[in-house]
Design a protein around this motif. Structure first.
Motif, PDB file in Angstrom:
ATOM      1  N   GLU A 162       0.840  -1.198   0.000  1.00 59.69           N
ATOM      2  CA  GLU A 162       0.000   0.000   0.000  1.00 59.69           C
ATOM      3  C   GLU A 162       0.874   1.246   0.000  1.00 59.69           C
ATOM      4  O   GLU A 162       1.949   1.280   0.604  1.00 59.69           O
ATOM      5  N   ASN A 208      -5.028   1.549   2.315  1.00 61.89           N
ATOM      6  CA  ASN A 208      -5.854   0.854   1.309  1.00 61.89           C
ATOM      7  C   ASN A 208      -5.812   1.593  -0.027  1.00 61.89           C
ATOM      8  O   ASN A 208      -6.798   1.625  -0.767  1.00 61.89           O
ATOM      9  N   ARG A 209      -4.644   2.155  -0.298  1.00 59.66           N
ATOM     10  CA  ARG A 209      -4.442   2.889  -1.557  1.00 59.66           C
ATOM     11  C   ARG A 209      -3.085   2.542  -2.160  1.00 59.66           C
ATOM     12  O   ARG A 209      -2.292   1.819  -1.568  1.00 59.66           O
ATOM     13  N   VAL A 261      -3.060  -1.466  -5.479  1.00 60.73           N
ATOM     14  CA  VAL A 261      -4.291  -1.667  -4.705  1.00 60.73           C
ATOM     15  C   VAL A 261      -5.488  -1.103  -5.458  1.00 60.73           C
ATOM     16  O   VAL A 261      -6.551  -1.734  -5.536  1.00 60.73           O
ATOM     17  N   ASN A 278      -4.080  -7.466   1.187  1.00 66.46           N
ATOM     18  CA  ASN A 278      -4.569  -6.679   2.322  1.00 66.46           C
ATOM     19  C   ASN A 278      -4.240  -7.357   3.650  1.00 66.46           C
ATOM     20  O   ASN A 278      -5.050  -7.368   4.577  1.00 66.46           O
TER      21      ASN A 278
END
Length: 265
Positions: free
Chosen positions: A117, A123-124, A128, A232
């Motif tokens: 990430e 979460n970017r 991703v 993740n």
């Protein structure tokens, strides 16, 4: 002796399995020197004393990854493998279905790049966000399920065929909708009792409650242990880790079940 495909515990009905276990426990634990614990190998009942001895064995040994055995007095695939050797439990290192073999190949490529990430815990990041975009989501969402969908999409494109996987970023929605796409579901309890049901290329589903879940791809099976590739996550083994990682999980960690797309056209 091969693992019989079910957990052996108090009340086991197959006397031959119980006798074989007693003999092996006596040998491995050197119970000839401890007459109060030594098990009667001629008697095929799994009772309280045998359960005590199984717990003693579990307390003194670790699994193939060096982690303590669960001291529950029951002989599942992991305890069995430590007693009789890894060759005695189900092993699967190759996906039978061509699509699932290609999915593993795609996932391994992403693992080796490596994917992380950017920035951390966001979460970017370019990778991703391409996974999330494949299921119609923008950056910032949990992306483990999107990662598996993207791998299926790439593999399907390379083989010139339809992607059978449900297009979703939701792990539990995937579990709910997969049968309508032709996938087979294997309940967590069934797999824990018999890891021989599991094959490379299957997807595991974990339910963390409140609609939250986690998923990943099985790469190989060794008795009660799964080698996986997951998005993740990270070494913390959580559902909000920062990249694509290879992990080893116990079958007992998976509390929802498994999705099998093998043979789905």
């Amino acid at each position: 002796m091969l693992f019989p495909g079910h957990t052996i515990k108090a009340g086991e009905s197959d006397a031959s399995i119980v006798k074989a276990l007693k003999a092996q426990l006596n040998r491995v634990l050197s119970l000839a020197n401890e007459p109060s614990l030594r098990l009667d190998e001629s008697e095929g009942t799994f009772g309280a004393k045998m359960r005590q001895v199984v717990k003693l064995f579990q307390a003194r040994h670790v699994d193939p990854e060096g982690r303590p055995l669960k001291q529950d007095g029951e002989v599942g695939a992991i305890t069995w493998s430590v007693l009789f050797g890894q060759q005695s439990v189900p092993q699967a290192a190759t996906a039978i279905d061509p699509l699932l073999a290609e999915v593993i190949k795609v996932a391994r490529f992403e693992l080796d790049r490596p994917v992380r990430e950017q920035p951390t815990n966001s979460n970017r990041g370019p990778d991703v966000e391409k996974y999330l975009a494949s299921v119609g989501l923008g950056g910032g969402f949990s992306w483990c399920c999107a990662f598996t969908y993207w791998c299926f999409q790439q593999a399907s494109t390379q083989l010139g065929r339809r992607n059978p996987m449900v297009k979703t970023g939701g792990c539990l929605k995937h579990w709910q909708d997969a049968p309508a796409r032709g996938a087979k579901l294997i309940a967590a309890g069934a797999a824990q009792a018999n890891p021989g049901l599991l094959r490379p290329g299957m997807l595991f589903i974990m339910d963390h409650g409140k609609g939250l879940g986690h998923t990943g791809l099985i790469v190989s099976v060794s008795g009660g242990l799964l080698n996986t590739i997951e998005g993740n996550t990270d070494a913390s083994r959580t559902r909000e880790g920062g990249g694509v990682y290879a992990l080893v999980r116990r079958v007992s960690e998976i509390n929802k079940g498994y999705i099998d797309y093998s043979g789905v056209a």
